[in-house]
Design a protein around this motif. Structure first.
Motif, PDB file in Angstrom:
ATOM      1  N   ALA A   1       1.340  -1.796  -0.086  1.00  0.00           N
ATOM      2  CA  ALA A   1       0.182  -0.073   0.428  1.00  0.00           C
ATOM      3  C   ALA A   1       1.019   0.768  -0.266  1.00  0.00           C
ATOM      4  N   PHE A   2       1.535   1.103   0.570  1.00  0.00           N
ATOM      5  CA  PHE A   2       2.664   2.523   0.754  1.00  0.00           C
ATOM      6  C   PHE A   2       3.740   2.388  -0.950  1.00  0.00           C
ATOM      7  N   LYS A   3       3.683   1.317  -1.694  1.00  0.00           N
ATOM      8  CA  LYS A   3       4.184   2.242  -2.240  1.00  0.00           C
ATOM      9  C   LYS A   3       3.762   1.890  -3.826  1.00  0.00           C
TER      10      LYS A   3
ATOM     11  N   GLU B   1       8.057   5.435  -8.992  1.00  0.00           N
ATOM     12  CA  GLU B   1       9.599   6.093  -9.110  1.00  0.00           C
ATOM     13  C   GLU B   1       9.318   4.850 -10.943  1.00  0.00           C
ATOM     14  N   PRO B   2       9.758   6.801 -11.532  1.00  0.00           N
ATOM     15  CA  PRO B   2      10.062   6.229 -12.865  1.00  0.00           C
ATOM     16  C   PRO B   2      11.107   4.890 -13.866  1.00  0.00           C
TER      17      PRO B   2
ATOM     18  N   PHE C   1      11.140  -1.009  -6.463  1.00  0.00           N
ATOM     19  CA  PHE C   1      10.273  -1.276  -6.569  1.00  0.00           C
ATOM     20  C   PHE C   1      10.424  -2.807  -6.725  1.00  0.00           C
ATOM     21  N   ASN C   2      10.719  -2.766  -8.380  1.00  0.00           N
ATOM     22  CA  ASN C   2      11.089  -4.487  -8.727  1.00  0.00           C
ATOM     23  C   ASN C   2      11.130  -5.680  -8.422  1.00  0.00           C
ATOM     24  N   SER C   3      11.743  -5.231  -7.122  1.00  0.00           N
ATOM     25  CA  SER C   3      12.513  -6.074  -5.937  1.00  0.00           C
ATOM     26  C   SER C   3      11.102  -6.821  -5.599  1.00  0.00           C
ATOM     27  N   TRP C   4       9.806  -6.009  -5.374  1.00  0.00           N
ATOM     28  CA  TRP C   4       8.805  -6.043  -4.182  1.00  0.00           C
ATOM     29  C   TRP C   4       8.167  -6.374  -5.136  1.00  0.00           C
ATOM     30  N   THR C   5       8.716  -8.104  -5.108  1.00  0.00           N
ATOM     31  CA  THR C   5       7.417  -9.199  -5.741  1.00  0.00           C
ATOM     32  C   THR C   5       7.947 -10.307  -4.736  1.00  0.00           C
TER      33      THR C   5
ATOM     34  N   CYS D   1      10.805  -9.935   3.978  1.00  0.00           N
ATOM     35  CA  CYS D   1      11.887  -9.824   4.294  1.00  0.00           C
ATOM     36  C   CYS D   1      13.157 -10.716   3.800  1.00  0.00           C
ATOM     37  N   HIS D   2      12.689 -10.490   2.180  1.00  0.00           N
ATOM     38  CA  HIS D   2      14.397 -10.916   1.772  1.00  0.00           C
ATOM     39  C   HIS D   2      14.585 -11.057   0.728  1.00  0.00           C
ATOM     40  N   ASN D   3      14.796  -9.791  -0.006  1.00  0.00           N
ATOM     41  CA  ASN D   3      15.398  -9.330  -1.205  1.00  0.00           C
ATOM     42  C   ASN D   3      14.117  -7.996  -1.788  1.00  0.00           C
TER      43      ASN D   3
END
Length: 364
Positions: A32-34, A39-40, A45-49, A54-56
């Motif tokens: 929700a924060f993201k 960020e263009p 944020f591509n790693s937020w999957t 807690c990891h990566n």
């Protein structure tokens, strides 16, 4: 038998992974924060999957025991390879979502130097009991510092410099008994410095320059034993300079330039531990105290653009060291003393006074 063991191993691995990953509530709060940010260029944020934040997940760290999100560190001017490969600093728009307040174990929040983030500091930020660091420097955040910021009893760093904040410094801020670093520079904060600012007993740096702060300098600041760097420049402060500032044990840098201060310069400042003193562009008057001595060690002392009169203090030659001296744009008169430190000073240090003479100006 082998298939049973395999199934058992998968179940155990899945169970352990679930136990060691962040709780779904923290993951949902981060997403929700993201969603409130854009960020263009760098794709941070591509790693937020995936299910385990807690990891990566870039910029996210968790407590090793509780596996709750403990730190968010997103800095737009970073030496991270992502930035180096792109040959650029970061740029981000959007706002800081109040959903961040659902990360109840958050210890540090750094969302710095993104240049385009707007909106306000979420008021609910003051409900995060473990928050130690709040660093939002270098954005376009507006509104006021939350009035009950003093609830963050563990806060050691508050840095909201280079934004567009307005309003007053909250009175509750003086209740932050663990605060070590306060940076409010370059905003539009107005009103007085709270009279109980001296209650910030752990403070080592107080940087408030480039605002609209008015009123007098509270003498209570002198009670902050650890204060080493005080910058109140480029405000609208008036009244007298408290003499007790010159009696502070570790104060090394004092910038009061570009205010409306008046009266005489306290002699204590010229024999103190302060090594970088800037009182320029005020309305200070009277003679410059002739009290320099062995304890006077200045890398820089700027008294220019005031209303000082009388002679250049002869005792300056007794100082342990004077690196840079600026007495220009005053009403000083008489012969400039010979010897050090005057031998290495340039004419610009003495220009635009009433009737100074001698090297490096014209002969008397």
């Amino acid at each position: 038998m082998k298939s049973v063991f395999t199934i058992f191993s998968v179940v155990v691995f899945t169970t352990v992974s679930a136990v060691n990953s962040c709780p779904p509530s923290d993951r949902a709060a981060l997403l929700a924060f993201k969603a409130a940010l854009h960020e263009p260029h760098l794709g941070i944020f591509n790693s937020w999957t995936g299910t385990d934040c807690c990891h990566n997940w870039y910029g996210v760290s968790c407590d090793q025991e509780t596996h709750r999100v403990a730190d968010i560190n997103l800095r737009g001017e970073s030496e991270d390879p992502i930035f180096e490969r792109a040959h650029r600093t970061g740029f981000m728009t959007g706002f800081i979502s109040p959903e961040i307040c659902k990360l109840t174990r958050l210890s540090s929040l750094t969302i710095a130097d993104w240049k385009g983030i707007t909106g306000q500091i979420p008021k609910c930020i003051t409900t995060l009991p473990f928050l130690r660091i709040l660093d939002l420097i270098g954005n376009k955040i507006s509104g006021e510092i939350p009035a009950d910021i003093g609830r963050l009893k563990r806060l050691t760093v508050l840095n909201v410099a280079d934004n567009q904040l307005t309003g007053r410094i909250p009175a509750s801020l003086t209740g932050l008994s663990n605060l070590m670093h306060l940076d409010l520079r370059n905003n539009k904060i107005s009103g007085p410095i709270p009279s109980r600012a001296g209650d910030l007993s752990m403070l080592s740096r107080a940087l408030l320059s480039g605002n609209l702060i008015s009123g007098s300098i509270p003498a209570s600041l002198c009670r902050i034993y650890r204060l080493a760097d005080l910058d109140l420049s480029m405000n609208k402060l008036s009244g007298l300079i408290p003499p007790c500032l010159g009696k502070m044990a570790v104060l090394a840098t004092l910038n009061l330039d570009c205010n409306l201060l008046m009266g005489k310069i306290p002699a204590t400042l010229l024999t103190s531990a302060v090594g970088n003193l800037n009182l320029s562009r005020n309305a200070l008057e009277g003679n410059i105290p002739d009290v320099f001595g062995r304890s006077s060690y200045f890398t820089a002392i700027d008294l220019s653009h005031n209303k000082f009169k009388g002679p250049v203090p002869r005792s300056l030659s007794a100082a342990s060291y004077i690196g840079h001296l600026d007495l220009s744009y005053n009403h000083l008169c008489g012969r400039i003393p010979a010897g050090e430190p005057f031998n290495h000073l340039e004419a610009s240090s003495f220009m635009y006074n009433d009737c100074l003479c001698g090297k490096p100006l014209r002969a008397c």
